[in-house]
Design a protein around this motif. Sequence first.
Motif, PDB file in Angstrom:
ATOM      1  N   GLY A   1       0.784  -1.218   0.000  1.00  0.00           N
ATOM      2  CA  GLY A   1       0.000   0.000   0.000  1.00  0.00           C
ATOM      3  C   GLY A   1       0.820   1.273   0.000  1.00  0.00           C
ATOM      4  O   GLY A   1       0.274   2.372   0.101  1.00  0.00           O
ATOM      5  N   LYS A   2       2.151   1.164  -0.124  1.00  0.00           N
ATOM      6  CA  LYS A   2       3.003   2.342  -0.084  1.00  0.00           C
ATOM      7  C   LYS A   2       3.176   2.918  -1.484  1.00  0.00           C
ATOM      8  O   LYS A   2       3.209   2.185  -2.467  1.00  0.00           O
ATOM      9  N   PRO A   3       3.285   4.243  -1.600  1.00  0.00           N
ATOM     10  CA  PRO A   3       3.558   4.852  -2.903  1.00  0.00           C
ATOM     11  C   PRO A   3       4.906   4.371  -3.429  1.00  0.00           C
ATOM     12  O   PRO A   3       5.864   4.234  -2.675  1.00  0.00           O
ATOM     13  N   THR A   4       4.978   4.099  -4.706  1.00  0.00           N
ATOM     14  CA  THR A   4       6.231   3.602  -5.282  1.00  0.00           C
ATOM     15  C   THR A   4       6.532   4.350  -6.558  1.00  0.00           C
ATOM     16  O   THR A   4       5.647   4.916  -7.198  1.00  0.00           O
ATOM     17  N   LYS A   5       7.789   4.343  -6.926  1.00  0.00           N
ATOM     18  CA  LYS A   5       8.182   4.950  -8.175  1.00  0.00           C
ATOM     19  C   LYS A   5       7.622   4.158  -9.351  1.00  0.00           C
ATOM     20  O   LYS A   5       7.501   2.948  -9.296  1.00  0.00           O
ATOM     21  N   THR A   6       7.307   4.879 -10.422  1.00  0.00           N
ATOM     22  CA  THR A   6       6.734   4.222 -11.600  1.00  0.00           C
ATOM     23  C   THR A   6       7.668   3.134 -12.123  1.00  0.00           C
ATOM     24  O   THR A   6       7.223   2.061 -12.518  1.00  0.00           O
ATOM     25  N   ALA A   7       8.965   3.407 -12.140  1.00  0.00           N
ATOM     26  CA  ALA A   7       9.917   2.425 -12.668  1.00  0.00           C
ATOM     27  C   ALA A   7       9.849   1.128 -11.882  1.00  0.00           C
ATOM     28  O   ALA A   7       9.885   0.044 -12.455  1.00  0.00           O
ATOM     29  N   ARG A   8       9.736   1.225 -10.572  1.00  0.00           N
ATOM     30  CA  ARG A   8       9.661   0.010  -9.758  1.00  0.00           C
ATOM     31  C   ARG A   8       8.383  -0.742 -10.057  1.00  0.00           C
ATOM     32  O   ARG A   8       8.372  -1.961 -10.175  1.00  0.00           O
ATOM     33  N   SER A   9       7.287   0.009 -10.170  1.00  0.00           N
ATOM     34  CA  SER A   9       6.006  -0.622 -10.461  1.00  0.00           C
ATOM     35  C   SER A   9       6.041  -1.329 -11.804  1.00  0.00           C
ATOM     36  O   SER A   9       5.596  -2.462 -11.940  1.00  0.00           O
ATOM     37  N   HIS A  10       6.593  -0.670 -12.825  1.00  0.00           N
ATOM     38  CA  HIS A  10       6.681  -1.285 -14.150  1.00  0.00           C
ATOM     39  C   HIS A  10       7.562  -2.523 -14.121  1.00  0.00           C
ATOM     40  O   HIS A  10       7.233  -3.551 -14.712  1.00  0.00           O
ATOM     41  N   GLY A  11       8.692  -2.425 -13.431  1.00  0.00           N
ATOM     42  CA  GLY A  11       9.584  -3.574 -13.348  1.00  0.00           C
ATOM     43  C   GLY A  11       8.907  -4.764 -12.714  1.00  0.00           C
ATOM     44  O   GLY A  11       9.062  -5.903 -13.152  1.00  0.00           O
ATOM     45  N   LYS A  12       8.120  -4.513 -11.681  1.00  0.00           N
ATOM     46  CA  LYS A  12       7.410  -5.589 -11.010  1.00  0.00           C
ATOM     47  C   LYS A  12       6.356  -6.193 -11.928  1.00  0.00           C
ATOM     48  O   LYS A  12       6.156  -7.409 -11.959  1.00  0.00           O
ATOM     49  N   LYS A  13       5.676  -5.328 -12.691  1.00  0.00           N
ATOM     50  CA  LYS A  13       4.668  -5.833 -13.636  1.00  0.00           C
ATOM     51  C   LYS A  13       5.297  -6.792 -14.637  1.00  0.00           C
ATOM     52  O   LYS A  13       4.778  -7.873 -14.902  1.00  0.00           O
ATOM     53  N   PHE A  14       6.443  -6.376 -15.198  1.00  0.00           N
ATOM     54  CA  PHE A  14       7.068  -7.200 -16.221  1.00  0.00           C
ATOM     55  C   PHE A  14       7.561  -8.514 -15.644  1.00  0.00           C
ATOM     56  O   PHE A  14       7.507  -9.551 -16.289  1.00  0.00           O
ATOM     57  N   GLN A  15       8.054  -8.474 -14.417  1.00  0.00           N
ATOM     58  CA  GLN A  15       8.508  -9.706 -13.774  1.00  0.00           C
ATOM     59  C   GLN A  15       7.341 -10.661 -13.556  1.00  0.00           C
ATOM     60  O   GLN A  15       7.433 -11.861 -13.855  1.00  0.00           O
ATOM     61  N   VAL A  16       6.244 -10.135 -13.048  1.00  0.00           N
ATOM     62  CA  VAL A  16       5.074 -10.982 -12.775  1.00  0.00           C
ATOM     63  C   VAL A  16       4.442 -11.464 -14.070  1.00  0.00           C
ATOM     64  O   VAL A  16       4.082 -12.636 -14.191  1.00  0.00           O
ATOM     65  N   THR A  17       4.291 -10.565 -15.061  1.00  0.00           N
ATOM     66  CA  THR A  17       3.678 -10.986 -16.325  1.00  0.00           C
ATOM     67  C   THR A  17       4.539 -12.035 -17.021  1.00  0.00           C
ATOM     68  O   THR A  17       4.015 -12.974 -17.621  1.00  0.00           O
ATOM     69  N   GLY A  18       5.861 -11.875 -16.944  1.00  0.00           N
ATOM     70  CA  GLY A  18       6.733 -12.880 -17.551  1.00  0.00           C
ATOM     71  C   GLY A  18       6.554 -14.234 -16.908  1.00  0.00           C
ATOM     72  O   GLY A  18       6.451 -15.259 -17.607  1.00  0.00           O
ATOM     73  N   ASN A  19       6.486 -14.265 -15.581  1.00  0.00           N
ATOM     74  CA  ASN A  19       6.272 -15.525 -14.873  1.00  0.00           C
ATOM     75  C   ASN A  19       4.900 -16.108 -15.163  1.00  0.00           C
ATOM     76  O   ASN A  19       4.741 -17.325 -15.310  1.00  0.00           O
ATOM     77  N   LEU A  20       3.898 -15.232 -15.238  1.00  0.00           N
ATOM     78  CA  LEU A  20       2.537 -15.699 -15.515  1.00  0.00           C
ATOM     79  C   LEU A  20       2.435 -16.249 -16.928  1.00  0.00           C
ATOM     80  O   LEU A  20       1.824 -17.302 -17.162  1.00  0.00           O
ATOM     81  N   GLY A  21       3.054 -15.558 -17.882  1.00  0.00           N
ATOM     82  CA  GLY A  21       3.052 -16.063 -19.256  1.00  0.00           C
ATOM     83  C   GLY A  21       3.717 -17.421 -19.351  1.00  0.00           C
ATOM     84  O   GLY A  21       3.219 -18.326 -20.030  1.00  0.00           O
ATOM     85  N   TRP A  22       4.847 -17.583 -18.655  1.00  0.00           N
ATOM     86  CA  TRP A  22       5.552 -18.870 -18.662  1.00  0.00           C
ATOM     87  C   TRP A  22       4.663 -19.964 -18.082  1.00  0.00           C
ATOM     88  O   TRP A  22       4.601 -21.089 -18.611  1.00  0.00           O
ATOM     89  N   ALA A  23       3.979 -19.643 -16.973  1.00  0.00           N
ATOM     90  CA  ALA A  23       3.124 -20.646 -16.336  1.00  0.00           C
ATOM     91  C   ALA A  23       1.982 -21.056 -17.265  1.00  0.00           C
ATOM     92  O   ALA A  23       1.636 -22.239 -17.360  1.00  0.00           O
ATOM     93  N   TYR A  24       1.388 -20.090 -17.951  1.00  0.00           N
ATOM     94  CA  TYR A  24       0.331 -20.414 -18.918  1.00  0.00           C
ATOM     95  C   TYR A  24       0.875 -21.298 -20.036  1.00  0.00           C
ATOM     96  O   TYR A  24       0.194 -22.218 -20.502  1.00  0.00           O
ATOM     97  N   MET A  25       2.097 -21.024 -20.481  1.00  0.00           N
ATOM     98  CA  MET A  25       2.692 -21.840 -21.530  1.00  0.00           C
ATOM     99  C   MET A  25       2.856 -23.286 -21.065  1.00  0.00           C
ATOM    100  O   MET A  25       2.634 -24.219 -21.842  1.00  0.00           O
ATOM    101  N   GLN A  26       3.236 -23.477 -19.809  1.00  0.00           N
ATOM    102  CA  GLN A  26       3.395 -24.834 -19.274  1.00  0.00           C
ATOM    103  C   GLN A  26       2.063 -25.571 -19.233  1.00  0.00           C
ATOM    104  O   GLN A  26       2.023 -26.801 -19.297  1.00  0.00           O
ATOM    105  N   GLN A  27       0.977 -24.812 -19.109  1.00  0.00           N
ATOM    106  CA  GLN A  27      -0.354 -25.414 -19.086  1.00  0.00           C
ATOM    107  C   GLN A  27      -0.966 -25.528 -20.476  1.00  0.00           C
ATOM    108  O   GLN A  27      -2.100 -25.970 -20.617  1.00  0.00           O
ATOM    109  N   ALA A  28      -0.201 -25.127 -21.506  1.00  0.00           N
ATOM    110  CA  ALA A  28      -0.695 -25.107 -22.892  1.00  0.00           C
ATOM    111  C   ALA A  28      -1.879 -24.161 -23.061  1.00  0.00           C
ATOM    112  O   ALA A  28      -2.689 -24.336 -23.960  1.00  0.00           O
ATOM    113  N   LYS A  29      -1.968 -23.139 -22.220  1.00  0.00           N
ATOM    114  CA  LYS A  29      -3.001 -22.103 -22.364  1.00  0.00           C
ATOM    115  C   LYS A  29      -2.393 -20.955 -23.155  1.00  0.00           C
ATOM    116  O   LYS A  29      -2.070 -19.897 -22.631  1.00  0.00           O
ATOM    117  N   TYR A  30      -2.237 -21.191 -24.456  1.00  0.00           N
ATOM    118  CA  TYR A  30      -1.467 -20.281 -25.286  1.00  0.00           C
ATOM    119  C   TYR A  30      -2.154 -18.935 -25.508  1.00  0.00           C
ATOM    120  O   TYR A  30      -1.483 -17.907 -25.636  1.00  0.00           O
TER     121      TYR A  30
END
Length: 292
Positions: A138-167
């Motif tokens: 809930g703390k204010p964060t710099k945009t760069a940190r927020s974007h970096g976290k998004k890309f890290q999570v989306t990359g992991n989520l995309g990989w997980a979907y690929m493992q499930q063949a949910k292309y």
Amino acid sequence: MKNNNTNTTRSNLVKDNELFHVIHKVPCGDTPYVKAKHAQLIEKNPEMAIVWFWKAINTGDRVDSALKDMAVVMKQLDRPEEAIEAIKSFRPRCSKNSQDSLDNVLIDLYKKCGRMEEQVELLKRKLRQIYQGEAFNGKPTKTARSHGKKFQVTGNLGWAYMQQAKYLSAEAVYRKAQMVEPDASKSCNLAMCLIKQGRFEEARALLDDVFTSRVLGADDCKTRQRAGELLSELEASLPRRLDAEMEDVFGNILDDDFVIAIGLEEMTASNYRSKRLPIFEQISSFRNQLVC
């Protein structure tokens, strides 16, 4: 004179002790957590370290760090299932500030155990929190940190979907990341996903962007090597074509329950352009927002 020598000796011992702890990254003291870190880092005895980590957790000694460090050691000992149960059982004792780091450890543990469904659910929850401004405790964060976290999570989520063949779900996640801040690595991720769906020309166009350095990071040797490997996979797959039946299969593996507003409503590919993505339809008040 003798007292001065004694004081000097003591002072040197204290400095040496402090230097020892700094070099080996071991905290000072004689508590269960300190003993656990000493067993882990100095004695190289992970089994004994786990014993002391348990004592630290049970006695309330640096529980946040003890639980996370113990889970990491358990993973190294190929005991990920035990680590998962430990985190689930004892995380209520941990502070709010430690929950995000515990989630990150859990994601790695789920991946190691092949528990894809749980990994995906946790990643979706974390990504939803980031886009709705609920991440980082809930703390204010710099945009760069927020974007970096998004890309890290989306990359992991995309990989997980690929493992499930949910292309389709993986494609939606990868496309959003590419739309916000395109680079060569994300192009390769999306190309891989498109190859799996038999959409070879779209994949080739993305790989061409890497080879012709039209995207950021295209000069990275590892990225270019990966692009070359994907192109070889594409060429080997060219004789195959998807029929209508396979397109229906891909439609059925879309993650309809993932309702996170990250601004992507339709697939850009022509053969899916008419399909609205259910995973991005709701929470409209947060649509197109960037967390700052």
